[in-house]
Motif scaffolding. Structure first.
Motif, PDB file in Angstrom:
ATOM      1  N   SER A   1       0.724  -1.106  -0.140  1.00  0.00           N
ATOM      2  CA  SER A   1       0.032  -0.056  -0.107  1.00  0.00           C
ATOM      3  C   SER A   1       0.618   1.354  -0.023  1.00  0.00           C
ATOM      4  O   SER A   1       2.120   1.144   0.469  1.00  0.00           O
ATOM      5  N   GLU A   2       0.416   2.322  -0.400  1.00  0.00           N
ATOM      6  CA  GLU A   2       1.102   3.651  -0.501  1.00  0.00           C
ATOM      7  C   GLU A   2       1.381   4.269   0.823  1.00  0.00           C
ATOM      8  O   GLU A   2       2.725   4.675   0.930  1.00  0.00           O
ATOM      9  N   ILE A   3       0.563   3.987   1.939  1.00  0.00           N
ATOM     10  CA  ILE A   3       1.292   4.414   3.082  1.00  0.00           C
ATOM     11  C   ILE A   3       2.402   3.815   3.566  1.00  0.00           C
ATOM     12  O   ILE A   3       3.126   4.199   4.124  1.00  0.00           O
ATOM     13  N   VAL A   4       2.266   2.295   3.505  1.00  0.00           N
ATOM     14  CA  VAL A   4       3.531   1.605   3.846  1.00  0.00           C
ATOM     15  C   VAL A   4       4.756   2.158   3.408  1.00  0.00           C
ATOM     16  O   VAL A   4       5.941   1.975   3.956  1.00  0.00           O
ATOM     17  N   ASN A   5       4.873   2.211   2.176  1.00  0.00           N
ATOM     18  CA  ASN A   5       5.982   2.720   1.355  1.00  0.00           C
ATOM     19  C   ASN A   5       6.238   4.155   1.617  1.00  0.00           C
ATOM     20  O   ASN A   5       7.426   4.723   1.167  1.00  0.00           O
ATOM     21  N   LYS A   6       5.275   4.868   1.938  1.00  0.00           N
ATOM     22  CA  LYS A   6       5.364   6.515   2.191  1.00  0.00           C
ATOM     23  C   LYS A   6       6.327   6.628   3.375  1.00  0.00           C
ATOM     24  O   LYS A   6       6.963   7.455   3.365  1.00  0.00           O
ATOM     25  N   VAL A   7       6.209   5.635   4.336  1.00  0.00           N
ATOM     26  CA  VAL A   7       6.988   6.017   5.656  1.00  0.00           C
ATOM     27  C   VAL A   7       8.126   5.785   5.654  1.00  0.00           C
ATOM     28  O   VAL A   7       8.864   6.023   6.865  1.00  0.00           O
ATOM     29  N   HIS A   8       8.813   4.925   4.566  1.00  0.00           N
ATOM     30  CA  HIS A   8      10.268   4.506   4.784  1.00  0.00           C
ATOM     31  C   HIS A   8      10.843   5.034   3.513  1.00  0.00           C
ATOM     32  O   HIS A   8      10.494   4.965   2.398  1.00  0.00           O
ATOM     33  N   ILE A   9      12.021   5.859   3.547  1.00  0.00           N
ATOM     34  CA  ILE A   9      12.712   6.358   2.573  1.00  0.00           C
ATOM     35  C   ILE A   9      13.588   5.425   1.972  1.00  0.00           C
ATOM     36  O   ILE A   9      14.802   5.135   2.075  1.00  0.00           O
ATOM     37  N   ARG A  10      12.817   4.760   1.134  1.00  0.00           N
ATOM     38  CA  ARG A  10      13.524   3.830   0.222  1.00  0.00           C
ATOM     39  C   ARG A  10      13.020   3.892  -1.206  1.00  0.00           C
ATOM     40  O   ARG A  10      11.846   3.628  -1.522  1.00  0.00           O
ATOM     41  N   PRO A  11      13.546   4.915  -2.187  1.00  0.00           N
ATOM     42  CA  PRO A  11      13.305   5.115  -3.348  1.00  0.00           C
ATOM     43  C   PRO A  11      12.835   4.001  -4.344  1.00  0.00           C
ATOM     44  O   PRO A  11      11.811   3.663  -5.019  1.00  0.00           O
ATOM     45  N   GLY A  12      13.835   2.724  -4.145  1.00  0.00           N
ATOM     46  CA  GLY A  12      13.318   1.657  -4.948  1.00  0.00           C
ATOM     47  C   GLY A  12      12.149   0.856  -4.403  1.00  0.00           C
ATOM     48  O   GLY A  12      11.515   0.313  -5.397  1.00  0.00           O
ATOM     49  N   GLN A  13      12.209   0.559  -3.414  1.00  0.00           N
ATOM     50  CA  GLN A  13      11.007   0.039  -2.650  1.00  0.00           C
ATOM     51  C   GLN A  13       9.664   0.820  -3.210  1.00  0.00           C
ATOM     52  O   GLN A  13       8.620   0.226  -3.541  1.00  0.00           O
ATOM     53  N   THR A  14       9.816   2.058  -2.927  1.00  0.00           N
ATOM     54  CA  THR A  14       8.394   2.860  -3.501  1.00  0.00           C
ATOM     55  C   THR A  14       8.257   2.314  -4.796  1.00  0.00           C
ATOM     56  O   THR A  14       6.879   2.356  -5.325  1.00  0.00           O
ATOM     57  N   ARG A  15       9.428   2.449  -5.767  1.00  0.00           N
ATOM     58  CA  ARG A  15       9.001   2.136  -7.295  1.00  0.00           C
ATOM     59  C   ARG A  15       8.446   0.978  -7.491  1.00  0.00           C
ATOM     60  O   ARG A  15       7.546   0.545  -8.302  1.00  0.00           O
ATOM     61  N   VAL A  16       9.041  -0.045  -6.784  1.00  0.00           N
ATOM     62  CA  VAL A  16       8.537  -1.560  -7.168  1.00  0.00           C
ATOM     63  C   VAL A  16       7.076  -1.739  -6.614  1.00  0.00           C
ATOM     64  O   VAL A  16       6.313  -2.281  -7.289  1.00  0.00           O
ATOM     65  N   ALA A  17       6.872  -1.067  -5.398  1.00  0.00           N
ATOM     66  CA  ALA A  17       5.470  -1.200  -4.849  1.00  0.00           C
ATOM     67  C   ALA A  17       4.525  -0.516  -5.725  1.00  0.00           C
ATOM     68  O   ALA A  17       3.295  -1.097  -6.024  1.00  0.00           O
ATOM     69  N   ASP A  18       4.782   0.730  -6.424  1.00  0.00           N
ATOM     70  CA  ASP A  18       3.939   1.373  -7.452  1.00  0.00           C
ATOM     71  C   ASP A  18       3.652   0.534  -8.626  1.00  0.00           C
ATOM     72  O   ASP A  18       2.662   0.234  -8.982  1.00  0.00           O
ATOM     73  N   ARG A  19       4.876  -0.645  -8.955  1.00  0.00           N
ATOM     74  CA  ARG A  19       4.674  -1.352 -10.090  1.00  0.00           C
ATOM     75  C   ARG A  19       3.771  -2.724  -9.793  1.00  0.00           C
ATOM     76  O   ARG A  19       2.777  -2.982 -10.470  1.00  0.00           O
ATOM     77  N   LEU A  20       3.928  -3.187  -8.704  1.00  0.00           N
ATOM     78  CA  LEU A  20       3.261  -4.240  -7.953  1.00  0.00           C
ATOM     79  C   LEU A  20       1.427  -3.638  -8.073  1.00  0.00           C
ATOM     80  O   LEU A  20       0.644  -4.580  -8.338  1.00  0.00           O
ATOM     81  N   ARG A  21       1.324  -2.512  -7.512  1.00  0.00           N
ATOM     82  CA  ARG A  21       0.010  -1.943  -7.525  1.00  0.00           C
ATOM     83  C   ARG A  21      -0.451  -2.043  -8.966  1.00  0.00           C
ATOM     84  O   ARG A  21      -1.737  -2.395  -9.242  1.00  0.00           O
TER      85      ARG A  21
END
Length: 504
Positions: free
Chosen positions: A244-264
């Protein structure tokens, strides 16, 4: 006929040429603008190569320095002296051409074993030219023209893949150099001239070419691995809170954010986003940490690509010839510690991705976790299902190999290379070779996960309309390729799924 999977914002990995003529394609080099993507595109499109006018001028000026050194008698390493442990021996001006010819063939020792592909030879020549275009090597315009002509011809020799430890790709480059200077055009131009042998072999052009090819393919592979993981999330009926966006928003990990976006994106439209659809309150870590692990690896891959791009536009030649000071400078720029270190991290990251893929492969077959019949069999019996096809064992074997190839290469270097003068090496070619083997195995592992995830979706009787849009298309493409219900009647060939995944 092999099915083809949809792209869904697949990463662009084939860079366009700048200053490129449409027929035929031409890559224009200036010593600074070569990228992994443009190098791979030039290899695949068998592009011609040219230098900018400014680069030709720099080549000419650097050559003036070499000719000044040879005419003045000033001692300069490799220009009018021996090389390596024989550096203290002067080479008379009249013997320079013969010295360069013999130096090439002395280093071109044939090595039994695998050979380089024609594409890698083509790429290495492009990397050499890009280095010469910087204007610090001191090679002649005639040599540059010979290389450009050979690229245009498109016929390349068999070059051995062994004999390099990352202190320049000496042996394969010497074999390439011997082929170049033995050509009619080179002979007619009086090649090789002073220093030209050293400039041809004192480079990491082969290792860099292989590394560029692997990093470009790796972008496609990791995208496919994420697609397989999303399909597993559907097959397992995961709790999508983990991406979810909130889970990836709270941790400063750019790669994690991009991967989560693609999975969504892959799972857009899935019923898993609805309350009560997830089977478990919290899934195993191999499902829950997909974006964290894949994201960390993506960051490492992007860093490695940046480093290799910088190396593609750098000069490993020794000595460096400087027109401003009209002098030659001995150096160690051929050292490959930097890109070996980056690629060591990439291989470890890829091993981690395949490791958690293996965990998902087994969790989907493990009734205590999946809630499905053991091995995804249609019913409790001695035959049928994924485990009956032994896919779990195959995946485990491949994952073991991937982990073996992940060991750091940087610290394995043998110290002594040449009488104590050359006493360290970066092992870059070993690093890219092991990455090549990892990538090949990882494609098959991804195909296995995709097969088992698709099988799981079928066993649950899930309606395709309720799956994520990308997963829906995957199931439509992959399910007809699987021997569901007819296991063991014919031998199953994993290559059909792998090809569908690679050729999407």
């Amino acid at each position: 006929m092999i099915a083809s999977l949809p792209m869904y914002d697949r990463p662009e990995t084939r860079g366009a040429f700048e200053n490129m003529n449409p027929e035929p394609p031409v890559l224009v080099l200036d010593g600074n603008g070569l990228s992994c993507a443009s190098l791979v595109a030039a290899i695949e499109q068998k592009a011609g190569v040219e230098l900018t006018d400014e680069a030709w001028l720099r080549v000419s000026k650097a050559r003036e320095v070499v000719e000044h050194i040879t005419s003045s008698g000033i001692a300069a390493y490799g220009i009018n002296t021996g090389v390596g442990s024989q550096k203290d021996h002067a080479v008379p001006t009249a013997a320079l051409a013969e010295f360069n010819r013999r130096l090439v063939r002395a280093h071109a020792t044939r090595v039994p074993g695998p050979s380089l592909s024609e594409g890698i030879v083509r790429g290495a020549l492009i990397v050499l030219l890009n280095g010469f275009a910087k204007g610090y090597s001191g090679v002649s315009e005639e040599l540059v023209k010979v290389i450009i002509g050979k690229l245009a011809e498109g016929k390349f020799p068999t070059i051995d893949a062994g004999g390099t430890v990352g202190a320049s790709d000496l042996v394969p480059l010497a074999q390439i150099a011997d082929w170049l200077i033995s050509s009619e055009q080179a002979q007619a131009s009086g090649l090789p001239k002073a220093k030209e042998t050293l400039s041809l072999i004192n480079s990491n052009a082969v290792s860099l070419t292989v590394g560029a090819l692997q990093l470009v393919e790796l972008k496609n592979l990791t995208w496919a691995q994420e697609l397989a993981a999303a399909t597993s999330m559907e097959g397992f009926r995961c709790n999508l809170d983990a991406i979810s966006e909130i889970v990836n928003k709270v941790h400063i990990r750019p790669g994690q954010t991009r991967v989560a976006d693609r999975l969504r994106t892959f799972l857009q439209g899935s019923r898993l986003w609805s309350k009560g659809e997830a089977r478990l309150l919290q899934d195993p870590l191999s499902f829950r940490c997909i974006s964290q692990i894949h994201g960390a690896v993506e960051e490492v891959v992007l860093n490695a690509e940046e480093i290799l791009t910088q190396e593609l536009n750098s000069l490993a030649d020794n000595p460096v010839v400087d027109h401003d000071s009209f002098a030659a400078f001995s150096n160690g720029n051929m050292d490959t510690t930097r890109h070996t270190l980056a690629l060591d991290q990439v291989r470890q990251g890829l091993a981690k991705i395949t490791d958690i893929s293996g965990e998902r492969i087994h969790k989907l077959q493990w009734t205590a976790f999946s809630g499905l019949p053991t091995g995804l069999a249609a019913e409790d019996s001695a035959i049928g299902g994924v485990q009956f096809l032994n896919l779990g064992h195959i995946a485990a074997s491949l994952i073991t190999s991937v982990k073996i190839w992940a060991q750091p290469q940087l610290l394995i270097a043998i110290g002594q290379l040449a009488d104590g003068v050359e006493d360290t090496a970066g092992n870059a070619f070993h690093a890219v070779h092991d990455l090549q083997r990892q990538i090949d195995a990882a494609w098959t592992i991804a195909a296995i996960e995709l097969s088992i995830a698709t099988w799981s979706i079928q066993r649950r009787g899930l309606s395709e309309a309720n799956l994520g849009v990308a997963v829906r298309d995957v199931v439509q493409s992959i399910l007809p390729l699987l021997p569901v219900g007819v296991e063991g009647i014919e031998v199953f060939d994993l290559s059909i799924v792998r090809n569908a995944l690679k050729n999407r």
